[in-house]
Design an enzyme around this catalytic site. Structure first.
Site, PDB file in Angstrom:
ATOM      1  CE  LYS A  20       3.397   3.195   3.091  1.00 30.88           C
ATOM      2  NZ  LYS A  20       3.601   3.185   4.495  1.00 30.88           N
ATOM      3  CG  LEU A  67       8.333   2.335   4.353  1.00 27.49           C
ATOM      4  CD1 LEU A  67       8.212   1.184   3.539  1.00 27.49           C
ATOM      5  CD2 LEU A  67       7.429   3.147   4.669  1.00 27.49           C
ATOM      6  CE1 TYR A 124       1.225  -0.321   4.461  1.00 25.19           C
ATOM      7  CE2 TYR A 124       0.425   1.814   4.377  1.00 25.19           C
ATOM      8  CZ  TYR A 124       1.038   1.049   4.967  1.00 25.19           C
ATOM      9  OH  TYR A 124       1.534   1.375   6.136  1.00 25.19           O
ATOM     10  CD  GLU A 179      10.367   1.540  10.288  1.00 25.10           C
ATOM     11  OE1 GLU A 179      10.347   2.639   9.265  1.00 25.10           O
ATOM     12  OE2 GLU A 179      10.391   0.570   9.712  1.00 25.10           O
TER      13      GLU A 179
HETATM   14  N1  PDD Z   1       3.443   5.150   7.405  1.00 24.73           N
HETATM   15  N2  PDD Z   1       8.127   3.838   8.444  1.00 24.73           N
HETATM   16  C1  PDD Z   1       6.939   3.305   8.876  1.00 24.73           C
HETATM   17  C2  PDD Z   1       7.032   1.716   9.286  1.00 24.73           C
HETATM   18  C3  PDD Z   1       5.710   3.539   8.224  1.00 24.73           C
HETATM   19  O1  PDD Z   1       4.704   2.960   8.049  1.00 24.73           O
HETATM   20  C4  PDD Z   1       5.754   4.905   7.558  1.00 24.73           C
HETATM   21  C5  PDD Z   1       4.664   5.454   6.818  1.00 24.73           C
HETATM   22  C6  PDD Z   1       6.905   5.547   7.262  1.00 24.73           C
HETATM   23  C7  PDD Z   1       7.298   6.851   6.594  1.00 24.73           C
HETATM   24  O2  PDD Z   1       7.105   6.694   5.454  1.00 24.73           O
HETATM   25  P1  PDD Z   1       6.582   8.006   4.296  1.00 24.73           P
HETATM   26  O3  PDD Z   1       7.408   9.201   4.655  1.00 24.73           O
HETATM   27  O4  PDD Z   1       6.852   7.450   3.152  1.00 24.73           O
HETATM   28  O5  PDD Z   1       5.174   8.269   4.703  1.00 24.73           O
HETATM   29  C8  PDD Z   1       8.027   5.101   8.001  1.00 24.73           C
HETATM   30  C9  PDD Z   1       2.182   5.643   6.616  1.00 24.73           C
HETATM   31  C10 PDD Z   1       2.053   7.102   6.744  1.00 24.73           C
HETATM   32  C11 PDD Z   1       1.137   4.501   7.134  1.00 24.73           C
HETATM   33  O6  PDD Z   1       1.153   3.434   7.151  1.00 24.73           O
HETATM   34  O7  PDD Z   1      -0.038   5.209   7.333  1.00 24.73           O
END
Ligand code: PDD
Length: 282
Positions: A147, A204, A33, A179
């Site tokens: 992801k 991620l 996703y 993270e």
């Molecule tokens: N989550 N690390 C993890 C485990 C994440 O699920 C996310 C983002 C990030 C940050 O990635 P980005 O900057 O590309 O959003 C890092 C999204 C926002 C979610 O699952 O809702």
């Protein structure tokens, strides 16, 4: 009010959207996703989100159900149909199946669903206060760079943090922070160096993380990409998380210990406003 959502080429009221109970996303979390933020009705960093979607799909041998251009057109159409000014577009691709089976054929078809969600991103009150986090062991699988829909552990971690009176969990492996439950983790050292973990299979590859590094370089701020310990967080000058829905969000407490004076740091606030100004100007 009912939203219009997208299911495999159709725009339908959310109550009428249908996905098979045999969809492998539902049975095996077999899918990937993306979350793209929307500010003033515009998609932020969408090309990077689409590129990461393609990479995630490649890593799990899943086909794109339509072209990336068609996905972007559908995102824009959903934003228009739902009259979304600020919030996010969520899109997920899952592998379809006619029966429950651990084996999947090479040519399995995939399914694409998308929806929008209204969120207060740019004026999120949490940015004024800062987040408090607790640490928890990182018990996720070892390909966190993909992801995937396997979000049970991050959900349990976030819920446990909330139940303990904190806002979120920072995950720790071998003594180092990997993270946040759904965001990348950062600290700022006493000398102003901005530190975040380097890219690998362990985290991620955040799109917001990438933009922040570029912007920091542009503003001659020093960045170090390396793992850091919980002790370092406790002695840091500032800390924050980044994601598509939080942008740059201050972290002011970890495991009950205030970071510096327990208030959002100056450099964090500056990075947040630089990021927002840049995003709004896209
Ligand atoms: N989550 N690390 C993890 C485990 C994440 O699920 C996310 C983002 C990030 C940050 O990635 P980005 O900057 O590309 O959003 C890092 C999204 C926002 C979610 O699952 O809702």
């Amino acid at each position: 009010m009912s939203r219009t959502v997208y299911v495999n080429g159709d725009y339908v009221p959310e109550e009428e959207a249908k996905i098979s109970v045999f969809d492998r996303g539902f049975l095996f979390a077999d899918g990937v996703y993306e979350v793209c933020s929307v500010l003033d009705g515009k998609l932020i960093d969408n090309a990077a989100h689409l590129a990461r979607l393609q990479r995630s799909l490649n890593e799990i041998s899943m086909a794109l159900p339509c072209s990336l251009e068609e996905i972007e057109a559908a995102e824009l159409e959903l934003v228009r149909l739902n009259d979304l000014s600020e919030g996010m577009v969520y899109f997920q691709v899952t592998r379809t199946s006619k029966d429950r089976d651990f084996y999947f054929p090479k040519d399995a078809k995939s399914s694409l669903v998308m929806f929008t969600q209204v969120m207060n991103l740019s004026k999120n009150p949490a940015a004024e206060k800062g987040l408090s986090v607790i640490t928890m062991p990182d018990l996720r699988w070892e390909r966190r760079d993909i992801k995937t829909l396997q979000l049970l552990y991050p959900s349990l971690a976030k819920t446990e943090a909330k139940n303990k009176g904190a806002d979120d969990a920072w995950l720790v492996e071998d003594g180092f922070v990997t993270e946040g439950s759904s965001n990348n983790a950062w600290i700022i050292l006493q000398d102003g160096t901005i530190v975040t973990r380097q890219l690998s299979h362990e985290i991620l590859h955040g799109i917001t993380r990438h933009s922040i590094i570029k912007l920091a370089e542009l503003h001659q701020l020093k960045i170090e990409e390396r793992p850091f310990t919980v002790e370092e967080v406790k002695h840091a000058r500032e800390a924050f998380v980044s994601s598509a829905t939080t942008f740059v969000m201050p972290v002011v407490k970890i495991d009950g210990v205030e970071i510096a004076d327990g208030k959002p740091g100056e450099l964090t606030k500056k990075l947040r406003s630089i990021y927002l100004a840049e995003a709004k100007n896209l």
